[in-house]
Every structure is written in C-alpha cells, then in structure tokens.
Motif scaffolding. Structure first.
Motif, mmCIF file in Angstrom:
data_model
loop_
_atom_site.group_PDB
_atom_site.id
_atom_site.type_symbol
_atom_site.label_atom_id
_atom_site.label_comp_id
_atom_site.label_asym_id
_atom_site.label_seq_id
_atom_site.Cartn_x
_atom_site.Cartn_y
_atom_site.Cartn_z
ATOM 1 N N LEU A 275 0.817 -1.211 0.000
ATOM 2 C CA LEU A 275 0.000 0.000 0.000
ATOM 3 C C LEU A 275 0.850 1.260 0.000
ATOM 4 C CD1 LEU A 275 -2.979 -0.595 2.485
ATOM 5 C CD2 LEU A 275 -3.024 -0.564 -0.001
ATOM 6 N N THR A 276 1.992 1.204 0.676
ATOM 7 C CA THR A 276 2.811 2.405 0.835
ATOM 8 C C THR A 276 3.849 2.578 -0.269
ATOM 9 O OG1 THR A 276 4.526 1.308 2.144
ATOM 10 C CG2 THR A 276 2.608 2.169 3.331
ATOM 11 N N GLY A 277 4.084 1.539 -1.075
ATOM 12 C CA GLY A 277 5.177 1.622 -2.043
ATOM 13 C C GLY A 277 6.524 1.733 -1.372
ATOM 14 N N GLY A 278 6.619 1.250 -0.136
ATOM 15 C CA GLY A 278 7.874 1.323 0.611
ATOM 16 C C GLY A 278 8.074 2.619 1.362
ATOM 17 N N GLN A 279 7.097 3.534 1.308
ATOM 18 C CA GLN A 279 7.221 4.828 1.987
ATOM 19 C C GLN A 279 6.880 4.696 3.474
ATOM 20 O OE1 GLN A 279 8.292 7.665 0.739
ATOM 21 N NE2 GLN A 279 8.451 7.027 -1.407
ATOM 22 N N PHE A 280 7.331 5.699 4.246
ATOM 23 C CA PHE A 280 7.039 5.746 5.681
ATOM 24 C C PHE A 280 5.809 6.627 5.874
ATOM 25 C CE2 PHE A 280 9.285 5.413 9.988
ATOM 26 C CZ PHE A 280 8.101 5.602 10.697
ATOM 27 N N VAL A 281 4.686 5.957 6.151
ATOM 28 C CA VAL A 281 3.413 6.642 6.372
ATOM 29 C C VAL A 281 2.973 6.373 7.804
ATOM 30 C CG1 VAL A 281 1.003 6.886 5.647
ATOM 31 C CG2 VAL A 281 2.779 6.347 3.947
ATOM 32 N N ALA A 282 2.580 7.415 8.495
ATOM 33 C CA ALA A 282 2.010 7.270 9.838
ATOM 34 C C ALA A 282 0.616 7.897 9.819
ATOM 35 C CB ALA A 282 2.899 7.954 10.874
ATOM 36 N N GLY A 283 -0.094 7.748 10.919
ATOM 37 C CA GLY A 283 -1.430 8.341 10.958
ATOM 38 C C GLY A 283 -2.151 8.035 12.245
ATOM 39 N N THR A 284 -3.390 8.462 12.287
ATOM 40 C CA THR A 284 -4.216 8.264 13.464
ATOM 41 C C THR A 284 -5.678 8.395 13.057
ATOM 42 O OG1 THR A 284 -4.529 8.944 15.785
ATOM 43 C CG2 THR A 284 -4.262 10.697 14.148
ATOM 44 N N GLY A 285 -6.561 8.093 13.978
ATOM 45 C CA GLY A 285 -7.992 8.248 13.705
ATOM 46 C C GLY A 285 -8.784 7.051 14.180
ATOM 47 N N THR A 286 -9.931 7.307 14.779
ATOM 48 C CA THR A 286 -10.849 6.230 15.102
ATOM 49 C C THR A 286 -11.465 5.715 13.796
ATOM 50 O OG1 THR A 286 -12.794 7.678 15.294
ATOM 51 C CG2 THR A 286 -11.435 7.390 17.273
ATOM 52 N N ILE A 287 -12.066 4.551 13.864
ATOM 53 C CA ILE A 287 -12.767 4.038 12.689
ATOM 54 C C ILE A 287 -13.985 3.258 13.158
ATOM 55 C CG2 ILE A 287 -11.617 1.782 12.444
ATOM 56 C CD1 ILE A 287 -11.401 2.493 9.399
ATOM 57 N N ASP A 288 -15.085 3.372 12.417
ATOM 58 C CA ASP A 288 -16.255 2.579 12.769
ATOM 59 C C ASP A 288 -16.402 1.415 11.789
ATOM 60 O OD1 ASP A 288 -17.463 3.547 10.419
ATOM 61 O OD2 ASP A 288 -18.776 4.953 11.468
ATOM 62 N N ASP A 289 -17.419 0.604 11.992
ATOM 63 C CA ASP A 289 -17.584 -0.603 11.182
ATOM 64 C C ASP A 289 -17.744 -0.293 9.698
ATOM 65 O OD1 ASP A 289 -17.481 -1.882 13.585
ATOM 66 O OD2 ASP A 289 -19.508 -2.697 13.532
ATOM 67 N N ASP A 290 -18.227 0.911 9.392
ATOM 68 C CA ASP A 290 -18.436 1.289 7.994
ATOM 69 C C ASP A 290 -17.248 2.021 7.387
ATOM 70 O OD1 ASP A 290 -21.052 0.203 7.855
ATOM 71 O OD2 ASP A 290 -21.835 1.968 8.885
ATOM 72 N N GLY A 291 -16.143 2.121 8.142
ATOM 73 C CA GLY A 291 -14.942 2.736 7.598
ATOM 74 C C GLY A 291 -14.855 4.231 7.751
ATOM 75 N N LYS A 292 -15.771 4.833 8.525
ATOM 76 C CA LYS A 292 -15.738 6.269 8.769
ATOM 77 C C LYS A 292 -14.636 6.590 9.774
ATOM 78 C CE LYS A 292 -17.400 10.569 8.992
ATOM 79 N NZ LYS A 292 -17.342 11.503 7.839
ATOM 80 N N VAL A 293 -13.781 7.572 9.437
ATOM 81 C CA VAL A 293 -12.659 7.959 10.295
ATOM 82 C C VAL A 293 -13.067 9.133 11.170
ATOM 83 C CG1 VAL A 293 -10.292 8.832 10.339
ATOM 84 C CG2 VAL A 293 -10.976 7.132 8.625
ATOM 85 N N GLY A 294 -12.789 9.035 12.477
ATOM 86 C CA GLY A 294 -13.166 10.080 13.412
ATOM 87 C C GLY A 294 -11.959 10.755 14.037
ATOM 88 N N PRO A 295 -12.138 11.969 14.585
ATOM 89 C CA PRO A 295 -11.039 12.724 15.192
ATOM 90 C C PRO A 295 -10.597 12.122 16.514
ATOM 91 C CG PRO A 295 -13.110 13.866 15.539
ATOM 92 C CD PRO A 295 -13.422 12.697 14.643
ATOM 93 N N ILE A 296 -9.408 12.537 16.930
ATOM 94 C CA ILE A 296 -8.819 12.016 18.163
ATOM 95 C C ILE A 296 -8.210 13.183 18.946
ATOM 96 C CG2 ILE A 296 -8.378 9.677 17.354
ATOM 97 C CD1 ILE A 296 -5.686 12.383 17.238
ATOM 98 N N GLY A 297 -7.709 12.895 20.138
ATOM 99 C CA GLY A 297 -7.038 13.911 20.935
ATOM 100 C C GLY A 297 -5.527 13.859 20.750
ATOM 101 N N GLY A 298 -4.874 14.968 21.080
ATOM 102 C CA GLY A 298 -3.418 15.005 21.060
ATOM 103 C C GLY A 298 -2.802 14.963 19.683
#
Length: 364
Positions: A275-298
């Motif tokens: 998926l990354t093509g060998g790149q360094f990808v980071a991230g964050t986020g909640t997710i629900d059963d339908d794939g919706k990404v939600g905000p987080i703290g910090g």
C-alpha cells in the motif's frame, strides 16, 4: 549591612522562596507529550503486530505506523515549575487535569476505559478492512456493559445477544435505547436474548445459537435534568464473527485512535503488493464498522512523534486537520482523510509518486 547588599540579599531570598513555592505548590494541570509509534506491518516486542491465519496473506514493506500520546497519570501532582516548563516546551502540551481525567476519574478507571476503547477499535478495524475487501462479516447486537446497582444487574450480562425488545427485532445498538425509552420509568420491558455462554459455545462450534431467553426488567428513571427517561442500566454494542482469525498483538496501548492504521495494516496484509510503495506513512484516527474515520485527541503530539520516527506522510482525520495544520512538523505532509477509502486513495497516490493531488490539511 550596606543598603545595596541588603537589597540583593532580600531579592535573592525572595527568589528562593518563589522557586520553593513553584516546586512544592501543586497546580491542577496534566501534561501530554509525543509517545511511541508502532508499525502495524512489522513486529513489536518480538512478534508481529498483525497475526492472520486461515486466509492467504502477503508480505508488506514500508510503514503504516499508529501513533500514541504519553500523559501524566491521574494521581500525578504537577507543580508550577513543571507547568511553566511544559508551556514553554514546543513538543509538549500542558492541559487542565480535568481534560484528561474528567469527573474525578481514577487512574484505574481511565486505564479500564482506554482498554475497552482499544479493544473496540480493533474489532471495528477488522470489520472496516474486510468490508472494503468485500469479505462478509456476521454481526449482532450485544450487551456491552451492565451498570452496577441498575435494574439490569443480575438479569442481563455482558455478551448476551439482544434479539428483540418487547418483540421488536433489534438490528443496531441504537435500537435498544429507542425501544426502552418508549416506556415510562417503572414500567416493564422484555428482552429476548441469547445468553453469552450459549453464544460463545455456538461460535466455538461454528454453529448458529438457537437457545433464547426472555428477561423482563422493571425500568428505572434516568438521572438527567428535566424530563426523566426509562432506563435499565445497560449499554449496547456490536459483536462480530470473522471468517478467519485476525489477532492484533500490542500491549500497553489504550484508546480508540489506532483504528484507521490497524484497518490499513490488515488490508495491506490481505492484498498483494504494498500500500505504501515502501514509503514511511504514519497516521491516526478512530474508525467505525463502515470505515468512517473520526477525530482524536493530542494530534499535535502525534505528528511530532511520527516526524521524529521518520514519517514523511501523516494520515490525518478531517476533524483534526485545522489543529494539526497550525504547527506542522518540518518534513511531514499532512493528508486529510474522512474514510478508509480516502486513505486507500491517498496511499495509491503516495506509492505512485503523484503526491501533488493529495488532499491537504489547512488551518481554515
């Protein structure tokens, strides 16, 4: 004693007194700082973070790192000197103690809540990834928790499958509260459930549970201000049966914010290529059963931690974009995502080198 010397001595003594006061006087604040990041595609403490059996998997290179935040404990007494240092430190953040531990929450309570949220985020990550791959997942509504000393205590149990309430079929967790609150406090409500033990046995034997029980509970009044609602004292959630085994091995982490990165890691392991093509990808986020990404703290702490670890791209929940964009670490590109589909599209651009079209975060 000369006046000049006396003045200097008095000033010195006052400074010492102020420093002592700063050290010994507690202030109602807590501190957040960048925590460790973990590659969901790699190993942690000597074993793979994602362990999948019963389905073909593929080697995946690059990084899909989940990020964390360190926080001071609930019983930690910060002093004024530490608070001032934290305010001045660029990579740390001092916040009111009640922001992290509301309503006098203890360390034990916070840890338990974070553990439950982390477990739920893992389940939702699995469901979201498999749905994206069109792999069927069986789901049902369950009793998640039973409130102590509530009408439901001893009548319903965590893990019971809720089939219906007053004869009306339950299809999602929100249905339970809606059906219960049709009653007035003091009225009876009848649940039809598959007991948790029966459901567990059926899952183990790979069969459908058929034994049900009717449980009648007298509702109580909620403690809301204003008009009282009928309650029984449970929270409803969703449980799942997966067509093969997916285990996430990561200790000493809590909260729901790793959901997106777990889902992407699972998707990567179940599909050929990287998926990354060998790149360094980071991230964050909640997710629900339908794939919706939600905000987080910090978010500010997490982008710093990702950059320090070597990340070049950071998958950022749309709800956190404005805050993250105010102080983006040098060398890190923030990528705005609202769903797992958005994240997969962004990763496609990253691995192809077409990063000019990546959806970016702005302060507006």
């Amino acid at each position: 004693m000369p006046r000049r010397t006396a003045t200097m001595l008095a000033s010195t003594l006052m400074l010492i007194a102020l420093l002592c006061a700063g050290v010994f006087i507690p202030v109602p604040y807590a501190e957040m700082s960048p925590g460790p990041t973990v590659n969901t595609l790699g190993d942690h403490d000597g074993e793979p973070v994602l362990q999948i059996s019963g389905h073909k998997t593929y080697e995946a290179s690059g990084h899909l790192n989940m990020t964390t935040v360190r926080v001071t404990s609930a019983d930690y007494k910060m002093n004024l000197v530490e608070a001032v240092y934290g305010w001045l430190a660029h990579d740390n953040k001092v916040v009111p103690h009640d922001t992290l531990y509301p309503d006098g929450k203890t360390e034990e309570q916070s840890t338990q809540e974070n553990a439950e949220e982390f477990s739920q985020s893992q389940e939702s990550a699995k469901v979201a990834a498999l749905k994206e791959l069109d792999v069927p997942v069986k789901s049902w509504v369950v009793v998640s928790t039973v409130v102590k000393d509530s009408p439901a205590e001893g009548e319903l149990h965590a893990g019971d499958v809720i089939k219906s309430v007053d004869g009306t079929a339950v299809k999602q967790p929100a249905d339970v509260a809606e059906l219960v609150t049709r009653h007035k406090p003091g009225e009876d409500v009848t649940f039809t459930v598959v007991p948790a033990k029966e459901q567990a046995a059926a899952e183990k034997e790979n069969r459908t549970a058929t034994t049900t029980e009717k449980v009648t509970i007298t509702t109580a009044a909620s403690d809301d201000t204003g008009e009282k609602r009928a309650i029984v004292g449970i929270s409803a959630g969703t449980d799942h049966t997966f067509p093969f085994s997916i285990d996430i091995k990561l200790a000493d982490v809590g909260g729901p914010s790793a959901g997106l990165m777990f889902a992407l890691g699972i998707y990567d392991k179940l599909t050929p290529g990287d998926l990354t093509g060998g790149q360094f990808v980071a991230g964050t986020g909640t997710i629900d059963d339908d794939g919706k990404v939600g905000p987080i703290g910090g978010i500010e702490m997490k982008t710093v931690g990702a950059r320090d670890k070597g990340a070049r791209y950071f998958l950022t929940p749309a709800g956190n974009c404005a805050a993250a964009a105010k102080d983006t670490p040098d060398g890190l590109t923030l990528v705005k995502v609202d769903t797992i589909g958005d994240a997969l599209d962004a990763l496609k651009d990253i691995r192809s080198g077409d990063t000019g079209s990546l959806p970016s975060c702005t302060t507006g």
